[in-house]
Design an enzyme around this catalytic site. Structure first.
Site, PDB file in Angstrom:
ATOM      1  N   ASP A 129     -56.286 -62.306  14.873  1.00 36.66           N
ATOM      2  CA  ASP A 129     -57.498 -62.542  15.662  1.00 36.66           C
ATOM      3  C   ASP A 129     -58.272 -63.845  15.407  1.00 36.66           C
ATOM      4  O   ASP A 129     -58.018 -64.840  16.041  1.00 36.66           O
ATOM      5  CB  ASP A 129     -58.432 -61.332  15.530  1.00 36.66           C
TER       6      ASP A 129
ATOM      7  N   GLU B 267     -59.884 -49.918   7.181  1.00 32.65           N
ATOM      8  CA  GLU B 267     -59.164 -50.974   7.905  1.00 32.65           C
ATOM      9  C   GLU B 267     -58.924 -52.198   7.007  1.00 32.65           C
ATOM     10  O   GLU B 267     -57.836 -52.763   6.987  1.00 32.65           O
ATOM     11  CB  GLU B 267     -59.974 -51.381   9.139  1.00 32.65           C
TER      12      GLU B 267
HETATM   13  C1  6A9 Z   1     -61.189 -53.188  20.576  1.00 32.01           C
HETATM   14  C2  6A9 Z   1     -63.008 -51.539  20.562  1.00 32.01           C
HETATM   15  C3  6A9 Z   1     -64.368 -48.151  20.292  1.00 32.01           C
HETATM   16  C4  6A9 Z   1     -57.372 -55.594  15.263  1.00 32.01           C
HETATM   17  O1  6A9 Z   1     -55.097 -52.217  14.488  1.00 32.01           O
HETATM   18  C5  6A9 Z   1     -55.143 -52.618  15.804  1.00 32.01           C
HETATM   19  C6  6A9 Z   1     -55.561 -54.070  15.915  1.00 32.01           C
HETATM   20  C7  6A9 Z   1     -54.566 -54.972  15.180  1.00 32.01           C
HETATM   21  O2  6A9 Z   1     -53.358 -54.999  15.858  1.00 32.01           O
HETATM   22  C8  6A9 Z   1     -55.056 -56.393  15.050  1.00 32.01           C
HETATM   23  O3  6A9 Z   1     -54.164 -57.111  14.250  1.00 32.01           O
HETATM   24  N1  6A9 Z   1     -56.925 -54.223  15.386  1.00 32.01           N
HETATM   25  C9  6A9 Z   1     -56.433 -56.421  14.432  1.00 32.01           C
HETATM   26  O4  6A9 Z   1     -56.878 -57.735  14.319  1.00 32.01           O
HETATM   27  C10 6A9 Z   1     -57.911 -53.415  16.159  1.00 32.01           C
HETATM   28  C11 6A9 Z   1     -58.005 -53.932  17.578  1.00 32.01           C
HETATM   29  C12 6A9 Z   1     -58.928 -53.244  18.495  1.00 32.01           C
HETATM   30  C13 6A9 Z   1     -58.990 -53.989  19.819  1.00 32.01           C
HETATM   31  C14 6A9 Z   1     -59.735 -53.287  20.877  1.00 32.01           C
HETATM   32  C15 6A9 Z   1     -61.775 -52.030  21.236  1.00 32.01           C
HETATM   33  C16 6A9 Z   1     -62.996 -50.056  20.497  1.00 32.01           C
HETATM   34  O5  6A9 Z   1     -64.294 -49.546  20.480  1.00 32.01           O
END
Ligand code: 6A9
Length: 768
Positions: A510, A738
């Site tokens: 990100d 996380e």
């Molecule tokens: C946001 C908000 C209720 C971010 O673990 C999933 C991903 C990874 O793949 C990525 O590498 N996470 C990491 O930087 C979470 C991503 C969530 C995106 C959507 C929605 C929800 O609100």
């Protein structure tokens, strides 16, 4: 004719983004063809509920609340896993992915234990029974009332029906029904112990499976028992509306509510009508017995796979390890629907084809859906536990590849999944990649499960191979950079003046700082290493299948040639691996008032110096480690020595709790990316890349070379630090998180996050 051709060619381009790769699907058996995984806890985002692997499955689930805490605004009714519920903790403590599970949910010191056991029989996936018991820590809430709701629901307009069975006193005695997948069935509710204070039901038409909680809230009433002034919150009973022609519609949502005083326990038993030679019921003591038997098998298998007892771990550490595994397995979901996708040829978002996805999820509360690169990491743990489940997951994902060879990054399938995603994140764009981590999983499987693969799963690889080739090819053609052997993540915004450093969501990292001015000159070292690694695994697979293909071997050789790698990505200033691009460090966010005096002040990026083409080497961090963590650096290369030396430097990445994502000395360290976007991959400690780093130190300490000893020391310390902190934070907060802060190891981000953070178990077991 020319115009007609042009139109049809345009039409052809438009439809490519949502045209499946092939009509021959990899998933050939699902649903009732796999009876022992037909029923499961496949609703990742609810605290407890079972459904089947069927696109339009019947769903069952649990809601609960404490009557005296159900506020005016109705908050306090628990259903979907929500961080705002502020539960003390909740997690599957045991779950084998097939037969049973044991979950503990602690809500303000009240402990809800939800267990289930399945039993094969008949032609429709067999029986199951679930128990929900409520006790309290140190009995402090004993005597307090709690209301449990257990429901059964089915989408409207699918074939099948459900019906409430009422006894003499208009009380619900059970639910019966019949659907295409399940045939006929009955669901009964029994008290196991404790007394019922109040018992009511609701039978109604819910407009969608995404609004079951709202439907319950609309149908709560206040009632009194005869001769008493005590108020009870009850369900409104029969609320089935009439259809336009005056007939009664069929209920598609039936809930029973039992209000009791803690401690008490209820049992829900589901019996399949086609199971005709049932000797006894899976209830009462039979249930206790069946549960115990499965728990024992689980314990034995757990020790056989991970060997934590024989490695000398303490009982509470082993319990923790079982919990992380069980949560990974227990939150595997089954989703059905279509993503929204877009290409340069479509006028806007268009629907992908409708398809199922069987996948683990990063987080039951925040991200209860599939993510492409997360899943490759999940696959390591899942295949260690149950290879068949993992191969099925891989098949489902690769069936979601389009004709171009693209697999969307985020899978938002079905009403329940969509309800959790803000609009701006829904559409997936077909130029955008995400790291091809399934090659990590495949590599892991070839390494650890070779015998099993050759005996039973040769066909799996054989079937998958054409799709893998197309997938690899998609990466290797659409993600290339401007000069040979370079690669560039797409999807960065080169025009924004809102972000301190335009995000690279596609990389998975990100807000990790890259070139400040995205353009075609950029080259990304992590992506180049991903492709090299993928080529290597493609070569291995082609050999195993006896279809050797020099192309992959040559690509791997080319991309792992250290002198070429160093020419493109080794910064002569910092002696570190780095991205290259149009860049300056001299940027900052500033609140400015636009010239028109009535306009609102806004935060924008100010660039203080003209960017130049250069290495992005002031930001040392995870990206700089890729040639090392994907094991591309030669064991005798001086670069390896330097990387190892940098790894242990506390001004850079080393902390007592694991490696932070970005060096403390980076100008972007812990910087907000916009006024509201807090730093994410700018300092925090993330498990997925720490796992890969530990794995690499393990690798380099086991092959000959001048830095062997160095690597071994780091291996031991890094591994120990990570395990200690994640375990410690679990004891302290009740959750796995996380990511973790780099000063105190404090937990951050969403929770529970039992996606890749659960790889801590593979560190404990030393399985790489
Ligand atoms: C946001 C908000 C209720 C971010 O673990 C999933 C991903 C990874 O793949 C990525 O590498 N996470 C990491 O930087 C979470 C991503 C969530 C995106 C959507 C929605 C929800 O609100």
């Amino acid at each position: 004719i020319a115009i007609a051709t042009w139109f049809s060619y345009r039409g052809y381009l438009e439809t490519r983004v949502n045209t499946p790769y092939d009509v021959n699907k990899l998933v050939t058996a699902s649903g009732l063809d796999v009876p022992d995984r037909y029923w499961g806890t496949y609703r990742s985002g609810v605290y407890f509920g079972l459904k089947t692997r069927d696109p339009h499955s019947l769903v069952t689930g649990l809601m609960w609340y404490f009557p005296h805490l159900l506020r005016q605004d109705r908050s306090g009714l628990r259903h979907w896993c929500e961080q705002n519920d502020r539960l003390d903790r909740y997690a599957w403590m045991e779950h084998d992915g097939r037969n049973f599970g044991v979950q503990e949910i602690v809500d303000n010191s009240a402990i809800l234990t939800t267990t289930f056991v399945k039993r094969p029989g008949g032609k429709h996936g067999g029986d199951w029974t679930a128990r929900i018991s409520v006790t309290s820590e140190d009995k402090i809430r004993d005597g307090e009332e709690i209301s449990l709701l257990f429901y059964t629901a089915i989408e409207e307009n699918v074939k099948g029906w459900i019906k409430a069975n009422l006894g003499n006193e208009k009380q619900l005695t059970g639910v019966e029904g019949n659907t295409q997948g399940l045939g006929s069935f009955i669901i009964n509710l029994n008290m196991i112990h404790g007394t019922v204070e109040e018992h009511s039901f609701l039978a109604t038409v819910a407009p969608g499976l995404n609004v079951l909680k709202e439907t319950v809230l609309h149908n709560l009433r206040i009632a009194f028992h005869t001769g008493s002034t005590k108020e009870y919150i009850v369900l409104a009973g029969d609320q089935i509306p009439l259809s336009i022609d005056g007939k009664k519609r069929d209920a598609n949502f039936i809930a029973t509510q039992i209000t009791g005083k803690i401690p008490f326990e209820i049992e829900i038993s589901y019996e399949s009508g086609s199971f005709i030679n049932r000797v006894d019921k899976l209830t009462g003591q039979n249930y206790d017995h069946a549960l115990k038997t499965h728990q024992k098998l689980f314990d034995e298998k757990f020790e056989k796979v991970f060997k934590l007892k024989s490695k000398g771990y303490a009982e509470e550490e082993i319990e923790f390890a079982k919990m992380v595994l069980s949560n990974m397995i227990g939150s595997i979901g089954y989703f059905y629907g279509s993503s929204q996708v877009q290409s340069q040829y479509t006028k806007g978002p268009v629907p992908y084809w409708k398809a199922p996805l069987y996948t683990a999820v990063p987080s039951r509360s925040f991200f209860p859906r599939g993510f492409l690169w997360d899943e490759g990491f999940h696959g390591l743990l899942i295949s260690a536990w149950d290879l068949e489940i993992e191969l099925d997951i891989i098949n489902h994902w690769f069936d979601l590849m389009n004709v171009e060879g693209w697999i969307p990054r985020e899978m938002i399938l079905g009403q329940e999944a969509l309800a959790k995603v803000p609009d701006e994140f829904v559409t997936q764009v077909n130029t955008n990649a995400n790291p091809p981590t399934f090659f990590l999983t495949l590599h892991f499987i070839l390494k650890h499960k070779q015998e099993e693969v050759l005996e039973k799963h040769f066909q799996f690889f054989d079937n998958l191979y054409p799709r893998l080739q197309t997938w690899f090819n998609w990466f290797n053609t659409t993600q290339t950079g401007d000069i040979p052997s370079t690669y560039r993540w797409r999807g960065r915004d080169g025009t924004t003046n809102k972000e301190l450093n335009p995000k690279t969501l596609t990389s998975g990292l990100d807000d990790y700082p890259r070139a400040s001015h995205p353009n075609i000159d950029e080259r990304h070292v992590d992506l180049r290493c991903w492709i090299a690694f993928a080529a290597h695994i493609m070569h291995q697979i082609s050999e195993m299948l006896n279809q050797p293909n020099n192309k992959y071997q040559e690509t791997y050789r080319y991309l792992s040639d250290n002198s070429l790698l160093n020419k493109l990505h080794w910064s002569p200033n910092t002696h570190t691996y780095a991205d290259f691009g149009l860049h300056t460090d001299k940027v900052l966010l500033r609140k400015v008032t636009p010239p028109k005096s009535h306009a609102q002040p806004e935060t924008v990026r100010v660039v203080m110096e003209d960017p130049t083409l250069r290495y992005v080497d002031s930001s040392f961090g995870y990206v700089s480690l890729f040639p090392f963590i994907l094991q591309i650096i030669d064991a005798d290369s001086p670069q390896l020595g330097k990387v190892l030396q940098d790894l242990t430097n506390p001004d850079l990445l080393w902390t007592k709790h694991g490696l932070r994502s970005l060096a403390k000395i980076s100008p972007f360290y812990m910087k907000y990316n916009t006024e509201h976007d807090a730093p994410y991959w700018r300092g925090a400690i993330w498990m997925n890349l720490n796992y890969l780093t530990v794995r690499a130190t393990h690798y380099y300490s086991n092959i000959d070379g001048p830095y062997k000893e160095e690597a071994r020391k780091i291996y031991q310390n890094l591994r120990k630090n990570l395990i200690q902190n994640i375990f410690k934070q679990y004891k302290k907060t009740g959750y796995v998180w996380e990511n973790y802060g780099d000063f105190h190891g404090e937990p951050k981000g969403s929770h529970p996050f039992t996606g890749w953070t659960s790889l801590v178990l593979l560190l404990m077991a030393e399985i790489y």
